[in-house]
Design a protein around this motif. Structure first.
Motif, PDB file in Angstrom:
ATOM      1  N   PRO A 191       0.837  -1.210   0.000  1.00 13.98           N
ATOM      2  CA  PRO A 191       0.000   0.000   0.000  1.00 13.98           C
ATOM      3  C   PRO A 191       0.870   1.257   0.000  1.00 13.98           C
ATOM      4  CG  PRO A 191      -0.043  -1.087   2.164  1.00 13.98           C
ATOM      5  CD  PRO A 191       0.772  -1.957   1.271  1.00 13.98           C
ATOM      6  N   HIS A 192       0.368   2.265  -0.703  1.00 12.80           N
ATOM      7  CA  HIS A 192       1.057   3.562  -0.700  1.00 12.80           C
ATOM      8  C   HIS A 192       0.052   4.673  -0.968  1.00 12.80           C
ATOM      9  CE1 HIS A 192       4.100   6.622  -1.248  1.00 12.80           C
ATOM     10  NE2 HIS A 192       3.533   6.946  -2.404  1.00 12.80           N
ATOM     11  N   GLU A 193      -0.097   5.585   0.001  1.00 13.55           N
ATOM     12  CA  GLU A 193      -0.938   6.779  -0.175  1.00 13.55           C
ATOM     13  C   GLU A 193      -2.327   6.423  -0.701  1.00 13.55           C
ATOM     14  OE1 GLU A 193       0.049  10.270   0.198  1.00 13.55           O
ATOM     15  OE2 GLU A 193       1.667   9.364   1.382  1.00 13.55           O
ATOM     16  N   GLY A 194      -2.926   5.423  -0.162  1.00 17.15           N
ATOM     17  CA  GLY A 194      -4.268   5.056  -0.599  1.00 17.15           C
ATOM     18  C   GLY A 194      -4.277   4.267  -1.908  1.00 17.15           C
ATOM     19  N   GLY A 195      -3.125   4.106  -2.525  1.00 18.47           N
ATOM     20  CA  GLY A 195      -3.038   3.295  -3.743  1.00 18.47           C
ATOM     21  C   GLY A 195      -2.093   2.129  -3.511  1.00 18.47           C
ATOM     22  N   ARG A 196      -1.531   1.628  -4.592  1.00 14.30           N
ATOM     23  CA  ARG A 196      -0.647   0.479  -4.469  1.00 14.30           C
ATOM     24  C   ARG A 196       0.628   0.689  -5.273  1.00 14.30           C
ATOM     25  NH1 ARG A 196      -2.095  -4.064  -2.457  1.00 14.30           N
ATOM     26  NH2 ARG A 196      -4.102  -4.142  -1.409  1.00 14.30           N
ATOM     27  N   VAL A 197       1.698   0.107  -4.747  1.00 13.13           N
ATOM     28  CA  VAL A 197       2.943   0.114  -5.500  1.00 13.13           C
ATOM     29  C   VAL A 197       3.399  -1.339  -5.635  1.00 13.13           C
ATOM     30  CG1 VAL A 197       4.144   0.697  -3.356  1.00 13.13           C
ATOM     31  CG2 VAL A 197       5.366   0.875  -5.491  1.00 13.13           C
ATOM     32  N   THR A 198       3.812  -1.705  -6.837  1.00 13.07           N
ATOM     33  CA  THR A 198       4.308  -3.051  -7.077  1.00 13.07           C
ATOM     34  C   THR A 198       5.831  -3.036  -6.931  1.00 13.07           C
ATOM     35  OG1 THR A 198       2.545  -3.407  -8.666  1.00 13.07           O
ATOM     36  CG2 THR A 198       4.377  -4.961  -8.736  1.00 13.07           C
ATOM     37  N   ILE A 199       6.335  -3.887  -6.047  1.00 10.19           N
ATOM     38  CA  ILE A 199       7.790  -3.951  -5.872  1.00 10.19           C
ATOM     39  C   ILE A 199       8.257  -5.345  -6.282  1.00 10.19           C
ATOM     40  CG2 ILE A 199       9.709  -3.729  -4.239  1.00 10.19           C
ATOM     41  CD1 ILE A 199       8.046  -1.884  -2.561  1.00 10.19           C
ATOM     42  N   SER A 200       9.255  -5.374  -7.142  1.00 13.26           N
ATOM     43  CA  SER A 200       9.814  -6.660  -7.548  1.00 13.26           C
ATOM     44  C   SER A 200      11.302  -6.662  -7.223  1.00 13.26           C
ATOM     45  CB  SER A 200       9.602  -6.887  -9.046  1.00 13.26           C
ATOM     46  OG  SER A 200      10.146  -5.814  -9.787  1.00 13.26           O
ATOM     47  N   ARG A 201      11.823  -7.846  -6.929  1.00 15.80           N
ATOM     48  CA  ARG A 201      13.262  -7.919  -6.673  1.00 15.80           C
ATOM     49  C   ARG A 201      13.942  -8.214  -8.005  1.00 15.80           C
ATOM     50  NH1 ARG A 201      16.431 -11.468  -2.045  1.00 15.80           N
ATOM     51  NH2 ARG A 201      18.536 -11.004  -2.830  1.00 15.80           N
ATOM     52  N   THR A 202      14.072  -7.167  -8.781  1.00 18.35           N
ATOM     53  CA  THR A 202      14.638  -7.273 -10.130  1.00 18.35           C
ATOM     54  C   THR A 202      15.531  -6.062 -10.359  1.00 18.35           C
ATOM     55  OG1 THR A 202      12.646  -6.148 -10.941  1.00 18.35           O
ATOM     56  CG2 THR A 202      12.707  -8.541 -11.191  1.00 18.35           C
ATOM     57  N   GLY A 203      16.246  -6.076 -11.464  1.00 22.02           N
ATOM     58  CA  GLY A 203      17.079  -4.918 -11.768  1.00 22.02           C
ATOM     59  C   GLY A 203      18.019  -5.208 -12.917  1.00 22.02           C
ATOM     60  N   PHE A 204      18.808  -4.193 -13.221  1.00 26.41           N
ATOM     61  CA  PHE A 204      19.642  -4.250 -14.429  1.00 26.41           C
ATOM     62  C   PHE A 204      21.102  -4.047 -14.061  1.00 26.41           C
ATOM     63  CE2 PHE A 204      20.265  -2.792 -18.980  1.00 26.41           C
ATOM     64  CZ  PHE A 204      19.831  -3.986 -19.517  1.00 26.41           C
ATOM     65  N   THR A 205      21.436  -4.405 -12.785  1.00 24.35           N
ATOM     66  CA  THR A 205      22.767  -4.053 -12.296  1.00 24.35           C
ATOM     67  C   THR A 205      23.585  -5.257 -11.841  1.00 24.35           C
ATOM     68  OG1 THR A 205      21.854  -3.787 -10.074  1.00 24.35           O
ATOM     69  CG2 THR A 205      21.989  -1.816 -11.450  1.00 24.35           C
ATOM     70  N   GLY A 206      22.956  -6.424 -11.695  1.00 20.59           N
ATOM     71  CA  GLY A 206      23.655  -7.575 -11.148  1.00 20.59           C
ATOM     72  C   GLY A 206      23.903  -7.440  -9.664  1.00 20.59           C
ATOM     73  N   ASP A 207      23.186  -6.517  -9.045  1.00 16.92           N
ATOM     74  CA  ASP A 207      23.375  -6.267  -7.615  1.00 16.92           C
ATOM     75  C   ASP A 207      22.066  -6.553  -6.889  1.00 16.92           C
ATOM     76  OD1 ASP A 207      24.452  -5.184  -5.132  1.00 16.92           O
ATOM     77  OD2 ASP A 207      25.852  -4.091  -6.440  1.00 16.92           O
ATOM     78  N   LEU A 208      22.103  -6.493  -5.580  1.00 25.42           N
ATOM     79  CA  LEU A 208      20.852  -6.511  -4.834  1.00 25.42           C
ATOM     80  C   LEU A 208      20.045  -5.295  -5.289  1.00 25.42           C
ATOM     81  CD1 LEU A 208      18.987  -7.482  -2.515  1.00 25.42           C
ATOM     82  CD2 LEU A 208      20.312  -5.997  -0.982  1.00 25.42           C
ATOM     83  N   GLY A 209      18.776  -5.526  -5.616  1.00 22.68           N
ATOM     84  CA  GLY A 209      18.019  -4.369  -6.073  1.00 22.68           C
ATOM     85  C   GLY A 209      16.559  -4.674  -6.314  1.00 22.68           C
ATOM     86  N   TYR A 210      15.793  -3.589  -6.436  1.00 25.32           N
ATOM     87  CA  TYR A 210      14.343  -3.695  -6.579  1.00 25.32           C
ATOM     88  C   TYR A 210      13.864  -2.717  -7.651  1.00 25.32           C
ATOM     89  CZ  TYR A 210      14.864  -6.155  -2.193  1.00 25.32           C
ATOM     90  OH  TYR A 210      15.255  -7.050  -1.252  1.00 25.32           O
TER      91      TYR A 210
END
Lengths: 406, 539
Positions: A191-210
């Motif tokens: 949840p975020h500010e009455g709406g929604r945010v989708t978080i994925s554990r993905t990225g384009f860096t080869g590092d820990l990231g979201y």
């Protein structure tokens, strides 16, 4: 002709702003010190914001915030969503569970790659496809006969990449409870500010990231939430130059930089099959028909694919960008599409396309010819190149579950 | 009595290009022009005080950069000012714009269709691929497939090799492109009427075919050809009107020692023992020369200027049947202020580009139906530009020159000759279409020049007023242009050559026919062509 609507009339004014701002633009403008912009798909995007060297190290040592809103996004929804995407893309979408993401690609009927991208399964019958180029006619034509809708939502959805060792700590600090439970390629809604945010554990860096996706109207509050939470975790905004170094260390390719997409190739011989750009692993010939399947199977059977994309480690420390690759210092066998001195691997690395059999059965005695312009003179270097596996760097923290709290 | 090395009939752009190259090769060249001014269809004339019109052609798009360089046209004053956009007005009070910026172009299409907005890349790729195949042929003499001369064989091999270099899919596309209608072609990419109409117009300009007629897809290629070799500023207005192109050519010609005679109408080409010896002018004066080169179209040249008995029967028949049908007219308007188009924002770059009112392919085709019935289109297709938005030299300050290319317009009205009343009614059709989109337009008009095929033929000399000196359909191109066996600028009469748009590669203010003809003539004379730049590379 579509009916005249006030939306159509309002949209006329776009000609006054040739490069759009993203939903995060006020925040990025406020941080922009170098005025180093580039054109990303019609958006005004930062190549760097304050110091491209330090921006890179923010990815590897802190938490780097990169605006990915200009990425092209399609929402694919309907009971036949899975079947449709199986028909369009290379990998088996039946194996992609709801709440998971995979990296995939899609081809035209001749088996040539139209683009690569990430497919998010947001719900059993709801998907998001993210990519570099635009494909609406191709997706709509492929959808004929499927109970599915395809909607272009690039402008409506804002996207952020938060990458680096402290990224999970930033998210947790920002109050996204349970985010540490996401494994690599997992996604969840928060949840975020009455709406929604989708978080994925993905990225384009080869590092820990979201990566975070939210409706455009929630963009600024999302940015502020992360920025505040990141104050003590070294959060930094970065531009593409820094990201490009990280992606190259991760061995990831970029459409229309490392290969030419089929719908843009003016010269018919520039197109590539998945196997020719290192994406052969995606091709699932067992899952049933998909666009390009017959052509790829035939080319494999006949051994007619002519190119191979490889990772190179080059002696010395001078980047070999767009250098020609030679066999035995004489025969031209390929071209480097991207190259850097890797600050993490402390090696001179590159991606190159070679003509078979070079890079395939002949892998020794490869050289690159580097023309390094130094004070109006080319310093010409002939350096030995060795084919090495990608990624060039492997960081345990990228996949560690739960991720460590740095 | 003076004997010239070469006499060129007609001071149009191709005649002058040809004359320039011959003069620079050391020949003593005379250009004769029937009008009291030069320019042919690339002409600027002042018909009302303070205003200059581009009376016929109105944009510079295809002129070959190699020729501009060889003949030093920038040095002789030629300046081309680039277009900044364009628009098709829609009947619902909106417009579809063309913007130079790729992403603005996509966003503009997205106002009408999200799908079509993203279809443009594939369309542009396919058109560019076809242009890249054809474009290098523009600056080469078309091979004669019936000849076994080494040069023809190597040219045919070149053509074959280029064709074989296409992928299987492109080869299929190429054959389809050469034969299909622009309407069918566009249906494969786009779904929205106004977007299709926006592209279809390039398929019909100067052609007596409708957008649904087979063969019109190729005509579109011809219009895109200028852009594939990176010719910067490919579309634009010549400063001072299109006459500036021929003025620069004439100045270049004179500077190299050439001679131009205006007011010298040719009555006949003098032929003795099967060889051209010179000309007879309308007043009976005879001018002698070793070579005669005609910039007039192939029908005018061989049906009016050469006695029939000098020509083979089959050649004559083919010339008679060469398709050169009048299909367009031109209305030039002097305005006392810039017209307003309420649909278009005041700061739109489209005012500085080409504007159109035909928002569907269907409407274009209905306009063609009128032409087939022998009438001008009641709802014509207009290619309208206001060059004075960028070029202040053509009108007094605050006032404007507007050029309207009008299609379709028949060579005869329901089988009879045009009358002045017909011409005025035709002009009224055009004005009333513009006035529908621009309130108060009529009140701004200071002067008008209305040109139907009758005026274009009588003044410029273009048979039926056909702007391309022969339609650009695939049966009339390459080694079939204008007539099989005579595609290499030579004719059945020794010493008589052709250099106009009737010859390969065809019409438009391109200059390539004039240049290629000069190369052939110099080859026949065993003269060098070192002063001719090779064609641009397409890699």
């Amino acid at each position: 002709m579509p009916k005249l609507s006030s939306a159509r009339l309002t949209a006329q004014s776009h000609f006054r702003t040739l490069r759009l701002g993203t939903p995060f633009q006020p925040r990025i403008d406020a941080l922009m010190k170098t005025n180093d912009w580039y054109d990303w798909g019609g958006y005004r995007a930062p190549a760097s914001l304050w110091d491209e060297e330090l921006e890179y190290f923010a990815i590897r040592s802190q938490a780097a915030l990169f605006d990915i809103s200009p990425m092209v996004k399609y929402r694919i929804e309907g009971p036949d969503g899975e079947d449709f995407l199986n028909r369009v893309t290379l990998r088996d979408v039946a194996k992609l569970k709801s709440g998971r993401v995979h990296y995939t690609a899609w081809c035209d009927d001749e088996g040539y790659v139209l683009d690569d991208g990430t497919l998010f399964r947001l719900a059993p019958d709801r998907f998001r496809l993210c990519c570099q180029e635009r494909h609406l006619p191709w997706l709509l034509d492929s959808a004929i006969g499927f109970d599915v809708s395809v909607l272009e939502e690039t402008e409506a959805v804002a996207g952020l990449a938060l990458q680096g060792p402290t990224s999970v700590a930033v998210l947790r600090e920002a109050g996204f409870a349970g985010v540490e439970r996401l494994k690599v390629f997992d996604l969840a809604e928060f949840p975020h500010e009455g709406g929604r945010v989708t978080i994925s554990r993905t990225g384009f860096t080869g590092d820990l990231g979201y990566e975070l996706f939210a409706p455009a109207e929630l963009a600024l509050s999302l940015w502020d939430r992360l920025w505040k939470a990141g104050e003590l975790r070294g959060i930094r905004a970065i531009g593409y130059t820094a990201l490009n170094r990280a992606r190259l260390e991760a061995g990831l390719i970029v459409a229309n930089a490392d290969f030419v997409t089929a719908e843009h190739a003016i010269r018919p011989d520039r197109v590539r099959m998945p196997d020719e750009i290192g994406l052969g692993f995606m091709v699932d010939l067992e899952k049933g028909h998909f666009n390009g399947r017959r052509a790829i199977a035939q080319a494999r059977a006949k051994g007619s694919m002519r190119h191979v994309l490889v990772g190179l480690e080059i002696e010395g420390n001078i980047p070999a960008e767009h250098a020609i690759v030679y066999h035995k210092q004489k025969k031209e066998v390929g071209l480097v599409s991207a190259a850097i001195w890797s600050p993490m691997a402390k090696r001179n690395i590159a991606l190159a396309s070679l003509s078979r059999p070079y890079g395939d059965t002949i892998t020794d005695d490869l050289w690159v010819e580097i023309y390094a312009m130094r004070e109006l003179r080319y310093e010409r270097l002939m350096k030995r190149a060795r084919i090495v596996p990608r990624p060039f760097i492997k960081l345990d923290r990228r996949t560690a579950s739960p991720p460590a709290d740095f | 009595m003076k004997k010239w090395d070469a006499i060129v009939i007609g001071a149009g752009h191709n005649g002058l290009v040809n004359a320039c190259y011959l003069q620079r090769a050391g020949l003593d060249v005379l250009v004769v022009e029937k009008n009291d001014w030069i320019g042919g269809a690339a002409v600027s004339r002042s018909l009302t005080p303070g205003f200059l019109y581009s009376n016929c052609s109105y944009v510079c798009s295809l002129f070959r950069p190699e020729i501009m360089r060889d003949l030093e046209l920038p040095r002789f004053g030629l300046q081309v000012i680039s277009y900044e956009g364009g628009a098709v007005f829609t009947r619902d009070g909106d417009y579809l714009a063309n913007y130079r910026d790729h992403h603005a172009h996509r966003r503009e299409f997205a106002r009408f269709s999200a799908r079509d907005a993203e279809a443009y890349d594939r369309y542009a790729r396919d058109v560019t691929r076809q242009c890249r195949f054809i474009q290098p042929l523009l600056m080469r003499t078309a091979p004669d497939p019936t000849s076994f001369r080494p040069r023809d064989i190597s040219e045919l091999l070149y053509l074959g090799k280029k064709f074989a270099g296409l992928g299987a899919a492109e080869m299929a596309d190429t054959l389809r492109f050469w034969t299909m209608s622009i309407s069918d072609f566009l249906d494969e990419y786009f779904e929205t009427d106004v977007i299709k109409a926006n592209f279809a117009l390039s398929g019909i300009i100067g052609t007596a075919l409708g957008p649904m007629s087979p063969g019109t897809a190729y005509v579109l290629l011809h219009h895109y050809m200028g852009e594939v070799d990176g010719s910067v500023g490919a579309w634009g207005y010549a400063r001072g009107g299109m006459g500036a192109v021929t003025k620069a050519l004439a100045d270049s010609f004179r500077a190299s020692g050439g001679t131009i005679r205006t007011g010298a109408e040719v009555e006949q080409v003098l032929v003795r023992s099967g060889k051209a010896r010179g000309l007879v002018l309308a007043d009976g004066e005879e001018i002698y020369g070793n070579l005669v080169i005609s910039n007039a179209d192939v029908k005018r040249t061989f049906l009016k200027l050469v006695e029939e008995k000098e020509l083979p029967e089959i050649f004559l028949r083919r010339v008679k049947n060469f398709k050169m049908r009048g299909s367009s007219g031109k209305v030039n308007i002097a305005l006392d202020s810039l017209p307003e188009f309420p649909a278009l924002p005041k700061d739109s770059p489209c005012y500085r580009g080409d504007m159109h009112f035909t928002d569907s392919v269907e409407r274009m085709e209905r306009g063609y139906d009128d032409w087939k019935a022998g009438r001008w289109s009641a709802d014509p297709f207009l290619d309208m530009v206001i060059p004075t938005t960028l070029d202040p030299t053509m009108a007094p300050p605050g006032k404007h020159f507007m050029s309207c290319f009008v299609q379709y317009c028949p060579p005869k009205v329901e089988g009879r000759d045009w009358t002045d009343a017909d011409r005025d009614a035709f002009g009224e059709t055009v004005i009333s279409q513009i006035a529908d989109y621009s309130p108060g337009f009529r009140d701004r008009i200071v002067h008008m020049e209305v040109r139907t095929p009758r005026e274009l033929e009588a003044e410029v000399g273009l048979t039926e007023g056909n702007i391309f000196q022969g339609e650009l359909t695939f049966d009339q191109l390459l080694f079939n242009r204008p007539v099989p066996g005579y595609a290499q600028y030579r004719s059945p009469v020794d010493g008589l050559y052709m250099c106009g748009s009737s010859t390969h590669p065809g019409g438009g203010v391109m200059g390539a026919p004039g240049r290629n003809a000069a190369a052939e003539i110099l080859r026949d004379l065993s003269r060098g062509t070192k002063h001719m730049s090779p064609a641009h590379d397409v890699i």
